[in-house]
Structure formats: C-alpha cells, structure tokens
Design a protein around this motif. Structure first.
Motif, PDB file in Angstrom:
ATOM      1  N   ILE A  66      83.602  44.893  -7.417  1.00 41.63           N
ATOM      2  CA  ILE A  66      83.550  45.803  -8.571  1.00 41.63           C
ATOM      3  C   ILE A  66      83.249  47.215  -8.080  1.00 41.63           C
ATOM      4  O   ILE A  66      83.860  48.189  -8.511  1.00 41.63           O
ATOM      5  CB  ILE A  66      82.494  45.332  -9.592  1.00 41.63           C
ATOM      6  CG1 ILE A  66      82.943  43.978 -10.162  1.00 41.63           C
ATOM      7  CG2 ILE A  66      82.308  46.362 -10.694  1.00 41.63           C
ATOM      8  CD1 ILE A  66      82.020  43.406 -11.202  1.00 41.63           C
ATOM      9  N   GLY A  67      82.324  47.287  -7.118  1.00 37.13           N
ATOM     10  CA  GLY A  67      82.010  48.582  -6.523  1.00 37.13           C
ATOM     11  C   GLY A  67      83.242  49.181  -5.864  1.00 37.13           C
ATOM     12  O   GLY A  67      83.511  50.373  -5.982  1.00 37.13           O
ATOM     13  N   TRP A  68      83.983  48.330  -5.180  1.00 38.14           N
ATOM     14  CA  TRP A  68      85.191  48.817  -4.506  1.00 38.14           C
ATOM     15  C   TRP A  68      86.173  49.371  -5.534  1.00 38.14           C
ATOM     16  O   TRP A  68      86.709  50.461  -5.383  1.00 38.14           O
ATOM     17  CB  TRP A  68      85.849  47.675  -3.720  1.00 38.14           C
ATOM     18  CG  TRP A  68      86.992  48.137  -2.883  1.00 38.14           C
ATOM     19  CD1 TRP A  68      86.930  48.546  -1.592  1.00 38.14           C
ATOM     20  CD2 TRP A  68      88.354  48.256  -3.283  1.00 38.14           C
ATOM     21  NE1 TRP A  68      88.178  48.927  -1.162  1.00 38.14           N
ATOM     22  CE2 TRP A  68      89.070  48.752  -2.188  1.00 38.14           C
ATOM     23  CE3 TRP A  68      89.041  48.001  -4.484  1.00 38.14           C
ATOM     24  CZ2 TRP A  68      90.440  48.999  -2.226  1.00 38.14           C
ATOM     25  CZ3 TRP A  68      90.407  48.250  -4.530  1.00 38.14           C
ATOM     26  CH2 TRP A  68      91.093  48.737  -3.406  1.00 38.14           C
ATOM     27  N   LEU A  69      86.390  48.594  -6.620  1.00 38.37           N
ATOM     28  CA  LEU A  69      87.314  49.042  -7.670  1.00 38.37           C
ATOM     29  C   LEU A  69      86.874  50.392  -8.205  1.00 38.37           C
ATOM     30  O   LEU A  69      87.678  51.324  -8.331  1.00 38.37           O
ATOM     31  CB  LEU A  69      87.325  48.044  -8.830  1.00 38.37           C
ATOM     32  CG  LEU A  69      88.194  46.798  -8.665  1.00 38.37           C
ATOM     33  CD1 LEU A  69      88.127  45.963  -9.940  1.00 38.37           C
ATOM     34  CD2 LEU A  69      89.625  47.198  -8.370  1.00 38.37           C
ATOM     35  N   ARG A  70      85.567  50.472  -8.477  1.00 40.67           N
ATOM     36  CA  ARG A  70      85.071  51.704  -9.078  1.00 40.67           C
ATOM     37  C   ARG A  70      85.277  52.872  -8.103  1.00 40.67           C
ATOM     38  O   ARG A  70      85.729  53.940  -8.479  1.00 40.67           O
ATOM     39  CB  ARG A  70      83.591  51.548  -9.439  1.00 40.67           C
ATOM     40  CG  ARG A  70      83.105  52.594 -10.415  1.00 40.67           C
ATOM     41  CD  ARG A  70      81.690  52.293 -10.897  1.00 40.67           C
ATOM     42  NE  ARG A  70      81.600  51.131 -11.767  1.00 40.67           N
ATOM     43  CZ  ARG A  70      80.547  50.290 -11.769  1.00 40.67           C
ATOM     44  NH1 ARG A  70      79.535  50.492 -10.966  1.00 40.67           N
ATOM     45  NH2 ARG A  70      80.531  49.254 -12.589  1.00 40.67           N
ATOM     46  N   ALA A  71      84.978  52.624  -6.820  1.00 39.72           N
ATOM     47  CA  ALA A  71      85.045  53.709  -5.839  1.00 39.72           C
ATOM     48  C   ALA A  71      86.485  54.137  -5.564  1.00 39.72           C
ATOM     49  O   ALA A  71      86.755  55.300  -5.310  1.00 39.72           O
ATOM     50  CB  ALA A  71      84.367  53.279  -4.545  1.00 39.72           C
TER      51      ALA A  71
ATOM     52  N   SER B  22      91.541  57.340 -12.624  1.00 39.41           N
ATOM     53  CA  SER B  22      91.669  56.236 -13.572  1.00 39.41           C
ATOM     54  C   SER B  22      93.023  56.287 -14.269  1.00 39.41           C
ATOM     55  O   SER B  22      93.702  55.269 -14.436  1.00 39.41           O
ATOM     56  CB  SER B  22      90.560  56.302 -14.612  1.00 39.41           C
ATOM     57  OG  SER B  22      89.303  56.320 -13.969  1.00 39.41           O
TER      58      SER B  22
ATOM     59  N   PHE C  25      88.855  53.956  -9.856  1.00 40.95           N
ATOM     60  CA  PHE C  25      88.384  54.616 -11.075  1.00 40.95           C
ATOM     61  C   PHE C  25      87.304  55.642 -10.780  1.00 40.95           C
ATOM     62  O   PHE C  25      86.384  55.836 -11.565  1.00 40.95           O
ATOM     63  CB  PHE C  25      87.870  53.565 -12.070  1.00 40.95           C
ATOM     64  CG  PHE C  25      88.923  52.585 -12.478  1.00 40.95           C
ATOM     65  CD1 PHE C  25      89.882  52.934 -13.437  1.00 40.95           C
ATOM     66  CD2 PHE C  25      89.004  51.343 -11.884  1.00 40.95           C
ATOM     67  CE1 PHE C  25      90.883  52.041 -13.796  1.00 40.95           C
ATOM     68  CE2 PHE C  25      90.002  50.438 -12.244  1.00 40.95           C
ATOM     69  CZ  PHE C  25      90.949  50.794 -13.198  1.00 40.95           C
ATOM     70  N   SER C  26      87.416  56.300  -9.611  1.00 36.28           N
ATOM     71  CA  SER C  26      86.334  57.196  -9.205  1.00 36.28           C
ATOM     72  C   SER C  26      86.259  58.433 -10.095  1.00 36.28           C
ATOM     73  O   SER C  26      85.182  58.915 -10.389  1.00 36.28           O
ATOM     74  CB  SER C  26      86.522  57.611  -7.752  1.00 36.28           C
ATOM     75  OG  SER C  26      87.783  58.214  -7.589  1.00 36.28           O
TER      76      SER C  26
ATOM     77  N   THR D 115      79.224  51.319  -1.749  1.00 34.24           N
ATOM     78  CA  THR D 115      80.106  50.424  -2.477  1.00 34.24           C
ATOM     79  C   THR D 115      79.587  49.010  -2.295  1.00 34.24           C
ATOM     80  O   THR D 115      79.403  48.545  -1.181  1.00 34.24           O
ATOM     81  CB  THR D 115      81.532  50.503  -1.918  1.00 34.24           C
ATOM     82  OG1 THR D 115      81.474  50.211  -0.532  1.00 34.24           O
ATOM     83  CG2 THR D 115      82.114  51.874  -2.135  1.00 34.24           C
TER      84      THR D 115
ATOM     85  N   THR E 108      95.672  55.161 -11.920  1.00 36.52           N
ATOM     86  CA  THR E 108      95.615  53.710 -11.730  1.00 36.52           C
ATOM     87  C   THR E 108      96.264  52.994 -12.899  1.00 36.52           C
ATOM     88  O   THR E 108      97.100  52.103 -12.722  1.00 36.52           O
ATOM     89  CB  THR E 108      94.151  53.265 -11.591  1.00 36.52           C
ATOM     90  OG1 THR E 108      93.564  53.964 -10.498  1.00 36.52           O
ATOM     91  CG2 THR E 108      94.060  51.775 -11.355  1.00 36.52           C
TER      92      THR E 108
END
Ligand SMILES: Nc1ncnc2c1ncn2[C@@H]1O[C@H](COP(=O)(O)OP(=O)(O)OP(=O)(O)O)[C@@H](O)[C@H]1O
Ligand SMILES: [Mg+2]
Lengths: 250, 414
Positions: free
Chosen positions: B30-35, B44, B38-39, B26, B47
């Motif tokens: 943005i990486g955190w959000l994705r992980a 998603s 929205f993984s 991560t 969320t």
C-alpha cells in the motif's frame, strides 16, 4: 645487441625537429641517454616534453633529425618501429589501461601476442610483476575497480612485462591524488635502482633531485639546459631555467 | 551549537559514527502504491487515466478474444512453419533444427552467459512445442531437439568440446543448412529429391533470412566501419560512398534491384542466382551499411590513449584492433547493433513482395484460403495477431538477450 658496453648510449636523438602544421613543436632537439641512466625532463607546460618522449617510440612522427634506439634507427620501416617499441615501455599520465580486460589480462596480452610467450608463463610473470609493484591481490579485477595509484602501478607492470630495456614515463603522477603519488614514485625509484634506463617527464622535483642522473630542461620546443640534479638546484645557468625553477619551487 | 553547525574551530569528540539503515518511507505494497502511483494529485490523475485506457483496450481485446477463431492457424501450422516445403521431405528441416539445438546446447554449456540465456529460451520453446499436439512427428522432433540441447549443455559444461571446434561447427552449420534443405545425395540413404529454394517458406524462411543476414552483414559492416576510418583514401571513399548510397535507398528497392540487376554484377560463369540468394544479398548489403554506422559510433568513442597504449606495447595494428579496439567499440554499441538486427529480422517480411513465401506471405495466403470465406468478419485479425506474436517473441528475445549481454560486459564498473 650483446656487444654493447655498459655505458654506451642507448637512445641517441640528433637534431630532431617536429611540426604540428605550422607550429614548430621540437626545435633541433639532441639528447643521448646512457644505459641504466635516469633522465628527468622538466619544463613549462607546452614546452614539448611529451612530444619529445613520444617521438622516441614513434607515437609521434618527427620530420627531420635522427633517432636511434639501442642501435635501431627509427625510420618509416614498420619492422624497426615494432622492434623499438618492443624495447621501450611507456607509462602515460592517464594510465591507459584496457578497461575491458582484467588486470592480469592487461599485463599478459602483449607478451602473449607480441613476444609469443605461453599463457601460463605469461601469467606467472605477470604475478611476479604485480608482487613487485605491490598489488598481487588485484589481478582478477578490472581497471575500473582500482584506485588511480593502483592503476598506474598496473600500467607500470604492464610495460615491464614486455621486458623493455628502456622505460618512458610521461607525467606518471600528474593525474593522481596527492596521497597516491608516493606509492607510484616508490615503484619508480625501485625500478631506477634495479638499473632500468628511464626517461621521465615529471613535475615531481623531489624525484628529480633524488633519483635522476641528469635533468633536461626544455622550453618552447628546445632543450635549454642539461645537467646533474646538483647543478640544477644549486647553480642553474640559463635565465629561463632560473625563472622556471623559481616558479616551481616557490 | 544551537544550529547544529560546528563553529570554525571544532574537533569531533565522538567515536566514529556507526552506519544506519535508510529511513523507511515506503511500507508494504500500500505504501508502494501511495508513493509511486498516487504521490501527487497529478500523478493520481495520470494513474487513473492510464488504468482507464488499459481497461478500454483490454475490454476490446477480451471481447474479440472470446469470439476469436484460431482454426485457420491450427489447420495451417505446417504452412506457417515451413511454407510449401514438400511434406515427405520435412525430415530435412528437422535435421537442421536438431543440429542447431545441439550447437546451442554445446555453446550454452561451453560459454555460458548469453548463450545460456538463449539456450533456456530455446529449451522453453521446444518444450512447449513438444507438448502441444502438433502431430506425432513434429512433437517427436521437438522432444529430440530438447534432449540434444540438454545433452549438449551437459557435454559442453564438462569441457567436452573445445571452443575452436564449436566455432567451426557454427560456421559449418551455415552451408550444411543449405545443403540439407536443398536436397542431398547420401550414399546410404539414397538421394532425396532436390527442393527448389522457392519452396522454402514460413518461419523457417524468415529465420534463415534473418540469421544469414545477421551473420553476413556483421563482418561486412565492421569492415566498412573500419574502412570509413582508413588512412587510405580509396578505401575510405569507397566505404563512405557505399554506406551513404545504401542508406539513401529503401530496402524494398534493393530487393527489386536484387531480383532484376544482380546478374549484371556477377561474373558470367555464376549463372542465375535463386530468388532466395538475391533476397539474402540485398538484405545483407542493406543491413551492413547501417551496421557500419553503428560500429563507427563505437569506434569514435574509444579514447586515443587506447590506441597509443596498444602501439606502445608493440601490438600490431591487427592485434590492436582485435584485442583492444573492436571489443570495446562493439560493446559500446550492443544496443544499437541489436536494434539493427531486430529491424533486419522484421524487414525480412518485405521479401513477400518479391515472391518469397515467408511468414507474412503465408499469412496472406492463409487469409485467402476458400475454407474461411464463410467466416463472418474474415480471419485476417487472428492470422495477423498470430504472426505479430511470433515476430514479437523473437524480437523481444533478442532485446532481452542484449540487455543481459550489456550487463555482463559492464567490465566491473564501480
Ligand atoms: N596533436 C597536436 N596538434 C597540434 N599541436 C599540438 C599537438 N600536440 C601538442 N601540440 C602542441 O605542441 C606543444 C608541445 O606540446 P607537449 O604536449 O609536448 O607539451 P608538454 O611539454 O608535454 O606540456 P605539458 O606539461 O602541458 O604536458 C604545445 O604547444 C601543444 O599545444
Ligand atoms: Mg605533456
């Protein structure tokens, strides 16, 4: 108790019987332990070894027979029980350290509250004992942060802090990983050399052979044979003893 | 060695491998959000759904807040604070508050840890209240309270007070509070007229009920828990009977019974206890039964070896309880006990049903004041939101402090 001569008996158990419900756990067990003597109790699982040494300091109550420790008869009188417990230290298989107290506090608690020794003095003596068992640097830690071998050495120091005349060990190394057994046995050997009276339940035949003055073999709640290590390992008499030794030395 | 798995006989020829950093999966927020949010498609959807619900609630709240009418609370701040306690004698509760501030300051300095956490919370609250233009006197009291708190901390941290005296101070503060609030006869200042406890109210009464309930039900609960495990049948069955009986009855019933039946149980010379004392009795006995069950859970979790080790060392039964068993048992059930205390704190609102003017009762009274009859939609929303926030503030404070305490008392677990 100054009048006691060097080689008088410090523990005298006569015809001790104990039942758990209907189960006869100790059958007419009689044993006398001399001052400064090291007695090792061996025997198969469930033979009553733990039960017997736990009756000596009244962790288990016996129903008939007589136990006298350093001249104090073990009766229902709480004063006698407390007096005997002050003279006997005990080391358990599972260490039973107090997890919420530091190593130092584990050792000083009983001297301060039972023997009413001042905190500073109790701590100084605790540090000496930790030196003796080889882990003074662990004093401020909690038991949960120590290895098994270190914990058991703290447990020995804790018992010694009460300045007992007798030390009881119930399988002190059975819960330890092999590489830690040695460090605990070394402490026990040093203790035996210092002249402490010891009653030790153990499966460590090396310790029994090298350190014990006498070995007691128990089976199904009774004492089957008592003798010197030499006698035991070279010339056991009873068939049950022979069978047990054959199995354990295999 | 094509598979990378060593054959049966193999000796590692390499020097010991150095430790490496874990792989960075991560990067940045943005990486955190994705992980985390929205993984996966399902994640998603969840969320987005949550965001929509939050927007919906937040929107409604914002629309209401924009037109909210806080005047009833502001105008009645004295009523919310102390109920109908006589205005010209408010210095008496003020002295109690200052006393408590000083004690908290000293305790925070002397003992640190959880007391410091609580002290910081109290300091923040006092600072806030000193800055809000509540009125000259009230602000001055809060400011002095803050000064006492800080001075106490300073003194306590330098070892200016022995733990023993501090404990004695806390114990004495209980009866002293009742004397101060009830009216006193000081040789120098002259007598202050007695204030009937039925006039004590508002947050002051809520706090008083909660603190007294907590302070008294704790020892009673511990004794009951020990009693339930006693070897003596009389004590054991009394404890079991008490615990089961009380737990089978709603608090409100006990409160009404306290109002009507308490004198039947008291020696004739004890007269007629005030409504406040009756309510406190009911709350204490109620809470003690639940507490006893919580503590019993902790006692059951203590291994037999702990008792045996204490016995073998020659510790008396009482010492073994004090130093070995109870400290461990209580720590294990801190979350349950604090939960119980939070429940007790909120349950004090029930005394409004037996005629005592605590926070919720004040709220009801304020809503019905004639001044607000003309307000469209009434003022109930604002008033209850305010009261709810006050309850939340203290409940959350307790919960937060308890988590700090748990971490603190983790005994250096590995
Ligand atoms: N609290 C108890 N209740 C009922 N039976 C028990 C109890 N404690 C021990 N026993 C029984 O008494 C017998 C002797 O137990 P004891 O623990 O003294 O054996 P031991 O020789 O120490 O065995 P081990 O080598 O496994 O520790 C066993 O059969 C055991 O099942
Ligand atoms: Mg055993």
């Amino acid at each position: 108790m100054a009048g006691h001569a060097e080689n008088t008996d410090i523990i005298v158990a006569t015809q001790v019987n104990k039942w758990y419900g209907d189960f006869h756990a100790l059958k007419n067990v009689s044993l006398a332990v001399k001052r400064r003597e090291v007695v090792v109790i061996i025997g198969p699982s469930g033979s009553g070894k733990s039960t017997f040494i736990r009756t000596i300091n009244r962790l288990e109550e016996h129903q008939s027979g007589e136990i006298v420790v350093d001249g104090i008869p073990l009766t229902h009188d709480v004063r006698n029980i407390e007096a005997i417990r002050m003279e006997t230290g005990m080391v358990f298989q599972q260490f039973n350290l107090f997890p919420h107290l530091t190593v130092l506090q584990n050792i000083t608690l009983a001297p301060m509250h039972v023997r009413k020794i001042k905190k500073a003095e109790a701590e100084a003596r605790a540090m000496q004992l930790l030196e003796r068992v080889g882990i003074p640097e662990q004093a401020p830690k909690f038991p949960g942060q120590l290895s098994g071998g270190q914990q058991q050495r703290v447990a020995i120091a804790r018992a010694l802090a009460m300045q007992p005349k007798i030390m009881l060990f119930d399988e002190p190394t059975s819960a330890l990983d092999p590489e830690m057994i040695r460090e605990v046995l070394e402490v026990m050997e040093e203790l035996a050399e210092s002249g402490m009276t010891m009653v030790v339940v153990t499966h460590e035949m090396g310790f029994a052979r090298g350190v014990a003055d006498r070995i007691v073999f128990m089976d199904s709640g009774e004492i089957v044979e008592i003798g010197t290590p030499e006698h035991f390992f070279t010339d056991p008499q009873h068939d049950r003893t022979k069978l047990f030794l054959k199995q354990i030395l295999k | 060695m094509a598979t990378g798995i060593p054959p049966t006989h193999w000796v590692n020829p390499n020097p010991p491998a150095p430790a490496q950093k874990p792989p960075a999966t991560t990067v940045g927020w943005i990486g955190w959000l994705r992980a985390h949010l929205f993984s996966t498609p399902a994640n998603s959807v969840l969320t987005l759904a949550t965001l929509w619900v939050l927007y919906w609630i937040g929107g409604g709240l914002a629309r209401w807040l924009a037109g909210a009418f806080w005047e009833p609370i502001w105008a009645n701040r004295k009523l919310f604070a102390t109920g109908i306690y006589p205005s010209e004698q408010l210095w008496q509760p003020a002295v109690v508050l200052l006393l408590v501030c000083a004690l908290f300051g000293l305790s925070a300095g002397r003992w640190g840890s959880i007391m410091r956490t609580v002290g910081i919370g109290l300091a923040a609250l006092l600072l806030l209240l000193a800055l809000i233009p509540l009125g000259g006197m009230a602000q001055a009291v809060m400011a002095v309270g803050l000064v006492l708190l800080l001075a106490g901390y300073w003194l306590g941290a330098r070892g200016g007070v022995a733990s023993r005296w501090l404990v004695a101070g806390w114990i004495l503060s209980g009866p002293l509070t009742f004397v101060l609030l009830g009216g006193i006869d000081l040789p120098l200042l002259g007598a202050s007229p007695a204030v009937d406890s039925n006039l004590w109210g508002g947050l002051m009464l809520t706090m008083l009920l909660a603190v007294v309930g907590i302070a008294l039900s704790f020892p009673v609960g511990v004794l009951l828990a020990l009693g339930r495990r006693s070897k003596l049948p009389v004590i054991r069955y009394f404890s079991i009977g008490y615990i089961e009986l009380i737990r089978g009855v709603p608090l409100i019933t006990l409160l009404f019974m306290g109002m009507t039946m308490l004198p039947l149980f008291l020696p004739s010379g004890w007269g007629n206890p005030s409504q406040l004392v009756r309510a406190m009795t009911a709350i204490t006995f109620f809470s003690a039964a639940y507490l006893a069950e919580n503590v019993r859970g902790g006692l059951q979790a203590i291994p037999k070896g702990q008792y045996e080790a204490a016995d073998a060392l020659g510790l008396s039964g009482l010492d073994s309880l004090r130093f070995i068993i109870l400290p461990q048992a209580l720590v294990k059930v801190i979350p349950a006990i604090v939960g119980q205390f939070i429940g007790l704190f909120k349950d004090t609102s029930l005394v409004s049903l037996v005629g005592l003017l605590e926070l919720v009762a004040v709220a009801k009274a304020v809503i019905q004041q004639p001044e607000w009859l003309g307000v469209a939609g009434g003022v109930a929303r604002e008033v209850y939101v305010f009261v709810g926030l006050v309850f939340f503030l203290f409940s959350y404070g307790m919960s937060f402090a308890s988590r700090r305490l748990e971490n603190k008392l983790g005994f250096g677990k590995r």
